[in-house]
Scaffold this motif. Structure first.
Motif, PDB file in Angstrom:
ATOM      1  N   ARG A  93      51.156  98.579  43.480  1.00 15.59           N
ATOM      2  CA  ARG A  93      51.823  97.927  43.009  1.00 15.59           C
ATOM      3  C   ARG A  93      52.596  98.514  42.044  1.00 15.59           C
ATOM      4  NH1 ARG A  93      48.206  93.077  40.865  1.00 15.59           N
ATOM      5  NH2 ARG A  93      49.168  92.083  39.841  1.00 15.59           N
ATOM      6  N   THR A  96      54.804  95.542  39.319  1.00 12.66           N
ATOM      7  CA  THR A  96      54.129  94.929  37.908  1.00 12.66           C
ATOM      8  C   THR A  96      54.485  96.409  37.202  1.00 12.66           C
ATOM      9  OG1 THR A  96      52.642  94.029  39.494  1.00 12.66           O
ATOM     10  CG2 THR A  96      52.526  93.839  37.408  1.00 12.66           C
ATOM     11  N   MET A  99      58.276  96.167  36.239  1.00  6.12           N
ATOM     12  CA  MET A  99      58.865  94.852  36.097  1.00  6.12           C
ATOM     13  C   MET A  99      58.571  94.571  34.980  1.00  6.12           C
ATOM     14  SD  MET A  99      61.080  93.171  39.023  1.00  6.12           S
ATOM     15  CE  MET A  99      59.981  93.334  40.159  1.00  6.12           C
ATOM     16  N   PHE A 190      59.352  86.741  46.582  1.00  5.62           N
ATOM     17  CA  PHE A 190      58.509  87.587  47.903  1.00  5.62           C
ATOM     18  C   PHE A 190      57.365  88.451  47.578  1.00  5.62           C
ATOM     19  CE2 PHE A 190      61.953  90.260  45.410  1.00  5.62           C
ATOM     20  CZ  PHE A 190      60.794  91.180  44.455  1.00  5.62           C
ATOM     21  N   PHE A 192      54.076  89.957  47.733  1.00  6.56           N
ATOM     22  CA  PHE A 192      52.972  90.407  49.074  1.00  6.56           C
ATOM     23  C   PHE A 192      51.701  89.845  48.767  1.00  6.56           C
ATOM     24  CE2 PHE A 192      54.032  93.127  45.378  1.00  6.56           C
ATOM     25  CZ  PHE A 192      52.271  93.936  45.046  1.00  6.56           C
ATOM     26  N   CYS A 288      51.326  88.265  36.615  1.00 10.78           N
ATOM     27  CA  CYS A 288      52.302  87.631  37.587  1.00 10.78           C
ATOM     28  C   CYS A 288      51.834  86.814  38.198  1.00 10.78           C
ATOM     29  CB  CYS A 288      52.033  89.047  38.790  1.00 10.78           C
ATOM     30  SG  CYS A 288      52.764  90.231  38.651  1.00 10.78           S
TER      31      CYS A 288
HETATM   32  S1  SF4 Z   1      54.785  88.443  41.300  1.00  9.95           S
HETATM   33 FE1  SF4 Z   1      54.435  90.057  42.940  1.00  9.95          FE
HETATM   34  S2  SF4 Z   1      55.709  91.093  43.556  1.00  9.95           S
HETATM   35 FE2  SF4 Z   1      56.290  90.098  41.633  1.00  9.95          FE
HETATM   36  S3  SF4 Z   1      55.988  91.660  40.475  1.00  9.95           S
HETATM   37 FE3  SF4 Z   1      53.944  90.394  40.127  1.00  9.95          FE
HETATM   38  S4  SF4 Z   1      52.496  91.381  42.028  1.00  9.95           S
HETATM   39 FE4  SF4 Z   1      54.847  92.096  41.810  1.00  9.95          FE
END
Ligand code: SF4
Length: 290
Positions: A93, A96, A99, A190, A192, A288
């Protein structure tokens, strides 16, 4: 925002994800501690659904607050290139971390010397711990767990405030299959962590975002193992996904089985959805999806 809190030793932070729990937490804490000043932070990946932005705007105007938007140093597209097109997944991952977590820690650098209280909306009816920043001056606080706030309470808080649930919760009705489905979490379009029926939801409700998600699948990497999105949207696969979803929902209604594996087997749930069910039990974090 910083200038407003320069004279304080404590910094109270609520990360707003665009989901129901963090919104309810903001409302709950503002009501519980009307004298306390909070910093509301939203980590915008640039890959969010329109409903998420609308929900955050609505939260701001209803509460009379300003949510500070923070962006990662690099876009998802750039990060994906750096990862040689290797898409993030529940076990890899990197999204996360790159970002959101790194963006959070960068903001925290502005507040060196502060004692930071990081409020997280994990509820009393959930069994997970969330990510905890590895810094001595950051204390994680779980008000919903401390005060016994459950999903029903969260819904009540949101209804009473007039904010309600994010719009992606509004179910899509499919008369042919006699089912209703919706997106169940905030975060990147998107993500996952979506079940297959949620990918179908994305395809039907946000075809442009679905297409963008498809374009990220390269070199044999796909969001769902062994099923690229170009396959998922084949009519025979959509048919299977909707029928499997119907069976699972019917089973849940008839006999809420304690043993998830039995439920998975009886409903012929896809391997992808089974894996998410198992993973969800203890490893979801709060950055998230709250
Ligand atoms: S929402 Fe999902 S794809 Fe986006 S940063 Fe969080 S875990 Fe990753």
């Amino acid at each position: 925002m910083k200038s407003l809190i320069m004279n304080k030793k404590d910094l109270h932070v609520i990360a707003i994800s665009g989901g129901k729990d963090s919104a309810a937490l903001a409302i709950y804490l503002k009501d519980k501690y009307p004298e306390r000043e909070f910093m509301y932070l939203f980590f915008d990946t640039g890959e969010e659904l329109e409903e998420t932005y609308l929900y955050i705007n609505d939260l701001e105007s209803r509460l009379g607050i300003k949510v500070r938007r923070e962006f990662p140093a690099k876009s998802f597209k750039e990060l994906l290139l750096e990862h040689n097109d290797f898409l993030p997944s529940p076990t890899q991952r990197w999204c996360t971390r790159k970002m959101k977590v790194e963006t959070f820690l960068k903001v925290m650098e502005e507040f060196e010397g502060y004692q930071v209280y990081n409020y997280v909306g994990i509820r009393a009816d959930e069994d997970r711990v969330g990510l905890r920043p590895p810094m001595d001056n950051i204390t994680t606080v779980m008000p919903f767990q401390e005060d016994g706030i459950t999903l029903e309470d969260v819904k009540r808080i949101l209804n009473d405030s007039g904010l309600g649930l994010p719009r992606y919760y509004e179910p899509v009705k499919d008369e042919e299959y006699d089912i209703e489905y919706y997106r169940s979490r905030s975060g990147c379009y998107f993500c996952f962590y979506m079940r297959q029926i949620e990918w179908v939801w994305l395809y039907e409700k946000h075809p442009d975002e679905f297409k963008k998600a498809m374009q990220f699948e390269k070199q044999g990497f796909s969001w769902i193992q062994d099923m690229p999105l170009s396959d998922l949207i084949k009519p025979e696969n959509i048919d299977k996904i909707k029928k499997s979803y119907k069976r699972t929902e019917e089973l849940k209604k008839k006999q809420p089985l304690k043993n998830g594996t039995v439920m998975q087997q009886m409903s012929n749930m896809s391997k992808h959805d089974q894996a998410l069910d198992d993973f969800e039990k203890d490893k979801f974090c709060s950055m998230c999806i709250l």
